[in-house]
Write a protein that holds these residues in place. Structure first.
Motif, short mmCIF file in Angstrom:
data_model
loop_
_atom_site.label_atom_id
_atom_site.label_comp_id
_atom_site.label_asym_id
_atom_site.label_seq_id
_atom_site.Cartn_x
_atom_site.Cartn_y
_atom_site.Cartn_z
N ASN A 36 114.10 14.25 -46.87
CA ASN A 36 112.59 14.29 -46.30
C ASN A 36 112.51 14.84 -44.97
OD1 ASN A 36 111.87 13.26 -48.80
ND2 ASN A 36 111.44 11.32 -48.08
N GLU A 83 103.96 18.76 -54.04
CA GLU A 83 104.57 17.44 -54.13
C GLU A 83 103.47 16.40 -54.39
OE1 GLU A 83 107.08 14.33 -50.96
OE2 GLU A 83 105.99 16.41 -50.28
N GLU A 158 109.48 18.75 -55.49
CA GLU A 158 109.68 17.22 -55.50
C GLU A 158 109.20 16.77 -56.99
OE1 GLU A 158 111.87 15.37 -54.11
OE2 GLU A 158 111.86 16.01 -51.74
N GLU A 161 109.86 12.90 -57.93
CA GLU A 161 109.67 11.77 -56.75
C GLU A 161 108.82 10.83 -57.25
OE1 GLU A 161 108.74 11.16 -51.96
OE2 GLU A 161 108.86 13.13 -52.92
N GLU A 189 114.39 18.67 -54.58
CA GLU A 189 114.57 17.47 -54.53
C GLU A 189 115.35 16.84 -53.70
OE1 GLU A 189 116.32 16.00 -58.17
OE2 GLU A 189 116.92 17.98 -58.83
#
Length: 218
Positions: A36, A83, A158, A161, A189
């Motif tokens: 991140n 995302e 992502e 997630e 990811e």
């Protein structure tokens, strides 16, 4: 297909991307792996034109993409799954999927039919409001929306997630099936635990720089 050549980008004068370069060949699936804050989302947004690059170039099918507006990039056959999904809560599932066609002034719904064939579960709750779906179901809808316009290139930020394991496996199954469609896919990811079996190449990004290009990841 997609060539990113030494692009740099800052947000509020803070450097986020530093001389990033990568290439994705037509019909291949590439992973973009990083923690991140490493720059994955910023890179995706720069490709889509949501964030302007300060230097460098982005080419798509030998066209200079970095000078095109965001909606013009979608019209070139580029689909984007952000995302945070970015669904309209009070729209139905189908309306959320069709947003991408409305944005590009496209009336051909054949791509929508194909998406329903690819993901039959989407068709079963097409009339439900997006806000009534689980997080994993919303990811599927966001993927469907990206697929409607992403006939050439698919950017998936992502996608796994916050998704339950069963739905993550379903997402990966759908992404894996895209290989037969000759789609070019870039999927980000934090690691490639989910996508390891389908990616042809993995780029690692750290502190806004590409550090590794592993061509033997698949």
């Amino acid at each position: 297909m997609l060539v990113i050549d030494n692009i740099s980008l800052s947000i509020q004068r803070v450097p986020i991307l530093r001389d990033v370069s990568l290439e994705i060949e037509t019909g291949t699936t590439c992973g973009l792996v990083g923690r991140n804050g490493a720059g994955k989302t910023t890179l995706m947004r720069s490709i889509m034109g949501i964030l302007p690059v300060e230097k460098g170039r982005i080419q798509f099918n030998h066209m200079d993409l970095h000078t095109a507006k965001a909606h013009e990039r979608a019209a070139l056959g580029i689909g984007y799954l952000p995302e945070d999904r970015r669904l309209v809560p009070h729209f139905t599932v189908e309306e959320n999927i069709l947003v991408s066609l409305w944005a590009t002034n496209t009336s051909d719904r054949s791509r929508l039919k194909w998406v329903y064939e690819l993901m039959p579960e989407i068709g079963r709750f097409a009339d439900r409001k997006a806000m009534t779906l689980s997080g994993g179901q919303q990811k599927l809808v966001a993927l469907a929306r990206a697929l409607v316009t992403g006939s050439e290139l698919l950017l998936l930020d992502e996608p796994f997630e916050g998704v339950a394991p069963a739905l993550a496996a379903r997402l990966m199954e759908v992404i894996g099936n895209l290989k037969s469609e000759k789609l070019t896919v870039l999927v980000s990811e934090s690691d490639y635990t989910h996508s390891e079996k389908v990616v042809d190449k993995v780029y690692s990004i750290e502190r806004g720089q590409i550090t590794i290009a592993n061509k033997d990841a698949a």
